[in-house]
Design an enzyme around this catalytic site. Structure first.
Site, mmCIF file in Angstrom:
data_model
loop_
_atom_site.group_PDB
_atom_site.id
_atom_site.type_symbol
_atom_site.label_atom_id
_atom_site.label_comp_id
_atom_site.label_asym_id
_atom_site.label_seq_id
_atom_site.Cartn_x
_atom_site.Cartn_y
_atom_site.Cartn_z
ATOM 1 N N CYS A 382 44.707 35.147 54.702
ATOM 2 C CA CYS A 382 44.851 35.552 53.308
ATOM 3 C C CYS A 382 45.452 34.414 52.478
ATOM 4 C CB CYS A 382 45.625 36.860 53.212
ATOM 5 S SG CYS A 382 45.178 37.781 51.731
ATOM 6 N N HIS A 508 42.623 40.424 56.633
ATOM 7 C CA HIS A 508 43.761 40.496 57.565
ATOM 8 C C HIS A 508 43.279 40.935 58.944
ATOM 9 C CE1 HIS A 508 47.147 39.947 54.742
ATOM 10 N NE2 HIS A 508 46.252 40.385 53.861
ATOM 11 N N GLU A 510 44.657 40.699 61.700
ATOM 12 C CA GLU A 510 45.747 41.226 62.537
ATOM 13 C C GLU A 510 45.835 42.754 62.477
ATOM 14 O OE1 GLU A 510 46.069 39.731 59.648
ATOM 15 O OE2 GLU A 510 47.830 40.384 58.509
HETATM 16 N N1 GLN Z 1 48.782 36.491 47.055
HETATM 17 C C1 GLN Z 1 47.424 36.341 47.492
HETATM 18 C C2 GLN Z 1 46.472 37.267 46.764
HETATM 19 O O1 GLN Z 1 46.872 38.266 46.224
HETATM 20 C C3 GLN Z 1 47.306 36.538 48.999
HETATM 21 C C4 GLN Z 1 47.659 37.911 49.431
HETATM 22 C C5 GLN Z 1 47.961 38.031 50.901
HETATM 23 O O2 GLN Z 1 48.248 37.046 51.576
HETATM 24 N N2 GLN Z 1 47.921 39.236 51.414
HETATM 25 O O3 GLN Z 1 45.299 36.996 46.735
#
Ligand code: GLN
Length: 549
Positions: A382, A508, A510
């Site tokens: 992310c 994600h 994970e």
């Molecule tokens: N802050 C970033 C976004 O909103 C990444 C979010 C995250 O790592 N879950 O795109």
């Protein structure tokens, strides 16, 4: 006919109610029963989505896009099932529903009160998943500790349900602590007696008492607890500290927790526990044949719960690779161009963690550069993926001020930009791009190799995305988009052509790793780390040989 088990906690928080609930669920599932778990949290936030990880640890996202308590992650990892929005309910959500109903006129003329209106809504939600008819047993974990003001309505709802249901249709498991007093060289049962008394004062009587303890409970102690707390001696269960949370189901099996539950709920015709795969996993976990050291670059590293699912995914991926994964936490705020070599020099692989906001991002970018230039296996999740794109833009494409508009609204090169649909969003709760979306993988890429299929589905939680206006430039210079959303073209995966293992994912992964199904990117990442450690990595990435792209 669905049966209900309620799990409450006493004496102190952090006793591991979620793990006990998940372990009991695992044992019942292993005997052929259909089981699910839900968690009721006493705080007033509608969900933990707006909470800082320092407050509440990781926010776990379900397939259907609910932002939930991290215990749901344990439930999924243990049971190998998906949970949903309905599996996590907070006081906030209960009140929101009741207050909305009041505004809609559902209680016209009546005073709306905690009893019966709030408790009715709690009970309705406690029975909701069971009402689908899909489960033999629904386990409900009540967050907080007995005696907390805010958990009272939940305990009251359990009391009412105990009265309304037949005795054999529900039971209460109470988890407490039996502290060991070094000076007296004794385990002490008094806090447990008090906590059961407190629960009884609220009208709820536990059927089973699970005792967290550092030392074994002898028969005399068990008898004493049984006598004072009004339960059968065999219903006093020892939950001794374990080396790994994954050993707890087997410890509970030895204690006979599942058998007591089955007897008490009058469930017959269950099979012997089928835990072959689980035991195989534990064997591998206990006796690894090698070791790798992986750097976890994040800004919440003081609090390990902030990266719970990532850490557990490493446990699963390590076991299948028969290799211990030693995590080295590196605080991204303190990484500089000068110290990066010293901080990351001994690692076999590097993971840059998800996150929000400006703090610590420059350190993450420096860490990515180190991994790219030193051919260290790299995995960005992310925000970690977004930082990999920014690093490449700055140091390879020479767009020196490239950034994400999350951190710098005026950057001349917004290689990471707010998603179009997010531009009109102002409310903060539950408004990110959440939950499961499909992703098409490009044949011949590292991502395709890892997953071995052309379409995958993974879970998301973000507002920003890779800016496709820069994609051609990136791809010409060697960073390609190997995974995209089929509908919108949103870049889900980036990877480097001339690197043995360098992958960044917008989603994600994970969140979908379980004991029985370790997540494939984590599995191959650990494989790459092993090869790096052995000094022979150079071949994983098909892009290195392929002329196709
Ligand atoms: N802050 C970033 C976004 O909103 C990444 C979010 C995250 O790592 N879950 O795109």
């Amino acid at each position: 006919m669905t049966k209900y088990i309620f799990v409450t906690g006493g004496v102190t928080s952090s006793l591991g109610k979620g793990i006990i609930a998940a372990s009991l669920a695992k044992l019942l599932q292993s005997r052929g029963l259909k089981v699910t778990i839900q968690k009721f949290d006493p705080y007033i936030n509608i969900d933990p989505g707006t909470l800082n990880p320092y407050e509440h640890g990781e926010c776990f996202v379900t397939e259907d896009g609910a932002e939930t308590d991290l215990d749901l992650g344990h439930y999924e990892r243990f049971l190998n099932i998906f949970t949903s929005q309905a599996n996590n309910v907070t006081t906030g959500r209960i009140y929101q529903t009741v207050i909305q109903q009041e505004r809609d006129g559902a209680y016209l003329g009546k005073t709306v009160q905690v009893i019966p209106h709030i408790t009715d809504e709690i009970k309705r939600r406690m029975l909701l998943i069971g009402d689908t008819g899909k489960y033999d047993i629904v386990i409900t974990e009540i967050g907080g500790t007995v005696g907390d003001i805010e958990s009272l309505p939940f305990i009251e709802a359990v009391r009412q349900l105990q009265w309304e249901m037949e005795k054999e249709d529900c039971l209460v498991v109470h988890l407490t602590l039996i502290p060991y007093l070094k000076a007296a060289k004794e385990l002490k049962t008094k806090p447990t007696q008090h906590s059961v008394k407190l629960l009884s004062e609220n009208g709820v009587h536990p059927d089973i008492i699970v005792c967290r303890t550092e030392r074994p409970l002898n028969l005399d102690l068990r008898k004493k607890i049984a006598l004072f707390c009004n339960v059968k001696t065999e219903a006093v269960i020892e939950a001794i500290d374990a080396n790994s949370i994954y050993e707890v189901p087997l410890k509970m099996l030895q204690e006979g927790l599942d058998v007591i539950v089955l007897k008490r709920l009058h469930i017959n015709g269950y099979s012997a526990p089928q835990l072959g795969k689980w035991k195989e996993f534990l064997e591998k976990l206990k006796y690894p044949s090698g070791k790798v050291t992986v750097g976890l670059i994040g800004k919440y590293i003081e609090l390990q719960d902030a990266y719970k699912s990532i850490l557990e995914s490493f446990v699963h991926a390590g076991a299948i690779n028969e290799c211990k994964v030693q995590i080295v936490n590196v605080h991204s705020e303190f990484i500089t161009d000068e110290n990066v070599g010293e901080k990351l020099g001994s690692l076999d692989a590097l993971l840059v963690a998800p996150g929000f906001g400006k703090r610590g991002v420059e350190g993450k970018i420096i860490a990515v550069r180190y991994a790219r230039e030193n051919k260290l296996p790299f995995f960005g999740i992310c925000l970690g993926m977004q930082m990999a794109a920014i690093e490449f833009a700055r140091n390879v494409l020479n767009l020196k001020d490239a950034h994400s508009t999350e951190m710098d609204e005026r950057t001349p090169d917004p290689v990471i930009d707010l998603m179009e649909e997010q531009k009109k969003v102002t409310a903060k709760g539950g408004t990110m791009r959440l939950g499961s979306y499909p992703c098409d993988l490009k044949p011949g890429t590292l991502a395709y190799n890892i997953y071995g299929q052309s379409t995958i589905s993974e879970r998301h939680r973000h507002r920003w995305e890779f800016n496709n206006a820069y994609l051609e430039q990136f791809e010409q210079a060697g960073m390609i988009a190997s995974g995209k959303n089929p509908g919108t073209g949103l870049v889900e995966i980036i990877e480097l052509k001339d690197h043995p293992f360098f992958i960044g994912v917008q989603y994600h992964p994970e969140l979908k790793s379980t004991v029985e199904n370790p997540q494939p990117v984590f599995v191959d990442f650990i494989k790459a780390a092993k090869e790096f450690a052995e000094g022979k990595i150079a071949v994983k990435n098909p892009l290195l040989q392929s002329e196709m792209i």
